[in-house]
Design a protein around this motif. Structure first.
Motif, PDB file in Angstrom:
ATOM      1  N   TYR A   1       1.392  -1.102   0.238  1.00 29.29           N
ATOM      2  CA  TYR A   1       0.558  -0.062  -0.066  1.00 29.29           C
ATOM      3  C   TYR A   1       1.166   1.090  -0.879  1.00 29.29           C
ATOM      4  O   TYR A   1       1.854   1.533   0.520  1.00 29.29           O
TER       5      TYR A   1
ATOM      6  N   LEU B   1      -2.964   4.267   7.500  1.00 29.47           N
ATOM      7  CA  LEU B   1      -3.887   2.843   6.063  1.00 29.47           C
ATOM      8  C   LEU B   1      -5.013   3.301   6.538  1.00 29.47           C
ATOM      9  O   LEU B   1      -5.902   3.286   7.387  1.00 29.47           O
TER      10      LEU B   1
ATOM     11  N   ASP C   1      -3.226   4.830   1.167  1.00 28.08           N
ATOM     12  CA  ASP C   1      -4.674   4.159   0.319  1.00 28.08           C
ATOM     13  C   ASP C   1      -5.542   4.068   1.268  1.00 28.08           C
ATOM     14  O   ASP C   1      -5.327   3.682   3.031  1.00 28.08           O
TER      15      ASP C   1
END
Length: 267
Positions: free
Chosen positions: A2, A48, A54
């Motif tokens: 990610y 995250l 992301d």
């Protein structure tokens, strides 16, 4: 893998990883970083599913999952060890990191952080998390109201309400206004569990620890700070800030940065 967004300040000194909570992002630490950058390298991350990082629908958004990715973030930057500091739900992530990766800590900091069963999210935030079961079209209708709830809740935690402008509030709320962002917000509401912090073995934290607590915090009372001081195995310094609510980085960033700097330079 990610993509993560982070803000780095400072070019020398001990590395510090700064972890925000809900519904914030790395922007929360900007004024604190300004107060630390002469002596330390600070890395404020968007976890995250937050901010500019992301927001994958399938990711593990538990605090344990986020802690694992903090370790991966450090790997990517070549940081074998660092000071780790957490606030709000980021405190829960930091606590999971400290007890699961104790060998990667140089020092540890909890700043009005989720711990024990005195954790965020509260009941109403859990209720918002149940919306994740709705199809996109229905979520589009409730999204403005739900994000508005978070704005209202954030204002409610402030002791000095004039310290948070509308522009700053929008900086925190804007990432949730997309369909992808709102889905991620709902997962942050329903994925973390108090079991994660209740089961954390604080005897594994043997490094010097700083616990800072704003005493006007109506979300996470100061009693949790005293309990941390008793239960963490390493030497613990407890500092309080009396004229601030939960988001001390917005209300008293200079005081917080001064406390952190003084402690870091003497431990």
């Amino acid at each position: 893998s990610y993509q993560y967004h982070y803000e780095k300040r400072g070019k020398k000194g001990e590395p510090i990883v700064l972890i925000h909570g809900i519904p914030m992002n790395a922007y929360l630490w900007r004024k604190v970083q300004a107060g630390l950058e002469d002596n330390f390298q600070t890395y404020a991350i968007d976890m995250l599913g937050y901010g500019q990082s992301d927001k994958p629908a399938e990711a593990d958004y538990s605090w344990t999952g986020q802690a694992r990715r903090v370790a991966g973030f450090m790997d990517a930057l070549g940081l074998k060890k660092a000071v780790v500091a957490g606030h709000d739900q980021g405190g829960g992530v930091a606590l999971c990191f400290a007890t699961q990766y104790p060998e990667r800590l140089t020092k540890f900091m909890m700043i009005n952080g989720s711990c024990y069963d005195n954790c965020l999210p509260r009941f109403l935030i859990r209720a918002l998390g149940t919306l994740d079961a709705l199809p996109d079209e229905q979520l589009d209708m409730v999204r403005p109201m739900a994000v508005g709830f978070f704005s209202t809740a954030l204002w409610g935690t402030l002791y000095n309400k004039n310290r948070l402008t509308i522009d700053v509030m929008n900086h925190y709320m804007d990432p949730w206004m997309t369909r992808e962002g709102f889905r991620a917000l709902l997962k942050h509401c329903n994925r973390p569990s108090n079991d994660e912090t209740m089961n954390a073995d604080l005897s594994k934290i043997k490094v010097p620890t700083l616990v800072v607590w704003a005493t006007q915090d109506m979300a996470l009372p100061v009693e949790a700070a005293h309990r941390l001081r008793r239960d963490i195995a390493g030497p613990v310094t407890l500092e309080t800030i009396d004229d601030s609510g939960h988001f001390v980085q917005e209300e008293q960033p200079e005081k917080l940065a001064a406390i952190m700097t003084s402690w870091l330079l003497t431990h």
